[in-house]
Motif scaffolding. Structure first.
Motif, mmCIF file in Angstrom:
data_model
loop_
_atom_site.group_PDB
_atom_site.id
_atom_site.type_symbol
_atom_site.label_atom_id
_atom_site.label_comp_id
_atom_site.label_asym_id
_atom_site.label_seq_id
_atom_site.Cartn_x
_atom_site.Cartn_y
_atom_site.Cartn_z
ATOM 1 N N SER A 126 47.336 1.660 10.642
ATOM 2 C CA SER A 126 47.697 2.329 11.893
ATOM 3 C C SER A 126 46.851 1.879 13.086
ATOM 4 C CB SER A 126 47.609 3.851 11.724
ATOM 5 O OG SER A 126 46.282 4.247 11.459
ATOM 6 N N TYR A 133 49.730 -4.019 10.956
ATOM 7 C CA TYR A 133 50.124 -3.029 11.974
ATOM 8 C C TYR A 133 51.566 -3.247 12.456
ATOM 9 C CZ TYR A 133 50.523 -0.737 16.492
ATOM 10 O OH TYR A 133 50.971 -0.002 17.551
ATOM 11 N N PHE A 140 58.963 1.472 10.654
ATOM 12 C CA PHE A 140 59.360 2.802 11.131
ATOM 13 C C PHE A 140 60.539 2.685 12.098
ATOM 14 C CE2 PHE A 140 54.831 4.374 10.249
ATOM 15 C CZ PHE A 140 55.223 5.093 9.129
ATOM 16 N N ALA A 175 59.688 10.895 8.287
ATOM 17 C CA ALA A 175 58.460 11.687 8.161
ATOM 18 C C ALA A 175 58.536 12.599 6.942
ATOM 19 C CB ALA A 175 58.225 12.503 9.431
ATOM 20 N N LEU B 180 54.937 12.859 10.242
ATOM 21 C CA LEU B 180 54.874 12.663 11.691
ATOM 22 C C LEU B 180 53.489 12.188 12.103
ATOM 23 C CD1 LEU B 180 56.833 15.804 12.971
ATOM 24 C CD2 LEU B 180 57.562 13.416 13.214
ATOM 25 N N ILE B 182 51.466 10.339 10.374
ATOM 26 C CA ILE B 182 51.360 8.910 10.043
ATOM 27 C C ILE B 182 52.042 8.073 11.136
ATOM 28 C CG2 ILE B 182 52.102 7.123 8.423
ATOM 29 C CD1 ILE B 182 51.774 9.213 6.183
ATOM 30 N N GLN B 183 53.241 8.491 11.547
ATOM 31 C CA GLN B 183 53.941 7.737 12.597
ATOM 32 C C GLN B 183 53.187 7.825 13.926
ATOM 33 O OE1 GLN B 183 58.306 8.167 12.802
ATOM 34 N NE2 GLN B 183 58.253 9.041 10.752
ATOM 35 N N LEU B 185 49.951 8.108 14.283
ATOM 36 C CA LEU B 185 48.784 7.219 14.235
ATOM 37 C C LEU B 185 49.187 5.802 14.637
ATOM 38 C CD1 LEU B 185 47.126 8.460 10.902
ATOM 39 C CD2 LEU B 185 46.088 8.587 13.180
ATOM 40 N N VAL B 186 50.382 5.393 14.232
ATOM 41 C CA VAL B 186 50.877 4.056 14.574
ATOM 42 C C VAL B 186 51.342 4.013 16.025
ATOM 43 C CG1 VAL B 186 52.669 2.345 14.042
ATOM 44 C CG2 VAL B 186 51.527 3.553 12.176
ATOM 45 N N ASP B 187 51.904 5.098 16.513
ATOM 46 C CA ASP B 187 52.549 5.125 17.833
ATOM 47 C C ASP B 187 52.252 6.456 18.538
ATOM 48 O OD1 ASP B 187 54.190 4.855 20.021
ATOM 49 O OD2 ASP B 187 56.077 5.003 18.911
ATOM 50 N N ILE B 191 55.387 9.684 19.438
ATOM 51 C CA ILE B 191 55.629 10.775 18.490
ATOM 52 C C ILE B 191 54.944 12.054 18.964
ATOM 53 C CG2 ILE B 191 55.293 11.548 16.091
ATOM 54 C CD1 ILE B 191 57.231 9.226 16.230
ATOM 55 N N ARG B 196 58.018 18.156 17.595
ATOM 56 C CA ARG B 196 59.015 17.977 16.528
ATOM 57 C C ARG B 196 58.915 19.088 15.487
ATOM 58 N NH1 ARG B 196 63.008 15.082 18.331
ATOM 59 N NH2 ARG B 196 63.804 15.396 16.228
#
Lengths: 211, 211
Positions: A126, A133, A140, A175, B180, B182-183, B185-187, B191, B196
């Motif tokens: 992440s 990355y 996703f 998710a 959510l 995890i997503q 952390l990437v973006d 998010i 959500r």
């Protein structure tokens, strides 16, 4: 995966069929080792030994363990694509696509180490400077995109409940699946990943992908 | 957390207030290091130096890095409990409990390294021989239990939509939140974890915890 992945630029140049074959052998051995021992537990030396190449030979194809992992994941996406998604298209038949997605989840319940690898990597990668990355971020994106297309296609045929609001549905479904997989890793008999995902889909869909 | 956690038996015996204070200092320094460098990136030597103890002194309190991580997580649960859950009880007022849960999610958006640490550990600790396995497994259990109690309390006051089926809701909500995160952390900008999660709750609830 899109054909042109962010990994492509880091791949060593491959000019011979023999090099291609050797590369495929290394990827197969690496998958076995990553699956058996996890990403951190696997050793480049053992992977090299398993496919009969020297450490230098391995490093010629994959200069880092991360680049080898990236190739393994790409290969898994390709295999999964062939196994489950070859004959389906979210834009053509959304319900059929969702059926295939649920089949992947059922299949994954026999692939504990693969699930663990993806779960580990999703968090590990992440940070933008991690070699995986872009792979994880892209993954996703295209998964959410495909799920959203499938839902829209189903909606266009009146197969989605009128009250359902589909904005962000793909991201939320991924998710839910990722989170269920984490709980399933901790408690394999207590969590039914495919069953819970199916149930979530049926709160929104009128047509049942499993019928 | 239940008072008697699985960590208790592995804690070194503490007989003096000075020992207790030292232990607390080490935990505080370890949290800073784990947050800044991640679990794997943090070093026992640096943590010892940061609170002015020798390596042997550190090992007296925490014989392994894992046991130190466990103490850090316990402490975070205690602090979060004090910050957010001291004045709420899912059995007494489910909507109020869910409001506190959403507030934790908003708060966590300023705690990237903490979120990353929990995400990493949830997967890392999924093998029963990992020292944090029981902690993680217990954490899923009591969180799901509290959420399910909150939903039942809300339902008993007619604050849940009649069509909603609450079986397994707590586990699914935790899965959604973990996925959510995890997503996110990437973006981080793409998010909205709390948004959500709130939206998911409002598919089921009649009363809005955020009103």
């Amino acid at each position: 995966m899109p054909a042109d992945t962010p990994w492509t630029p880091t791949r060593p140049t491959r000019s011979s069929p023999k090099g291609e074959r050797r590369r495929a052998e290394i990827i197969a051995a690496a998958f076995t080792h990553f699956s058996a021992h996890g990403y951190r537990g696997a050793s480049m030396v053992q992977i090299a030994a398993a496919c009969g190449v020297s450490r230098a030979g391995l490093l010629h194809h994959f200069p880092t363990k991360e680049s080898l992992l990236a190739a393994v994941l790409e290969e898994r996406d390709r295999v999964n694509g062939d196994l489950f998604f070859r004959d389906t298209d979210p834009k053509r038949d959304g319900i059929d696509y969702l059926r295939h997605l649920l089949q992947v989840l059922v299949h994954n319940e026999g692939q504990r180490e693969l699930v663990r690898l993806f779960a580990t990597l999703s968090t590990e990668a992440s940070e933008p400077d991690h070699p995986a990355y872009a792979y994880i971020a892209n993954r996703f994106r295209w998964l959410a995109h495909d799920i959203d297309e499938a839902m829209r296609e189903a909606q266009s045929r009146g197969l989605v409940r009128p009250a359902a609001d589909l904005d962000g549905f793909g991201r939320d479904l991924i998710a839910l699946i990722d989170g269920l997989q984490i709980q399933w890793l901790v408690d394999p008999t207590g969590i039914d990943i495919a069953g819970r995902t199916h149930r979530r889909l049926m709160e929104v869909l009128i047509a049942d992908p499993m019928m």
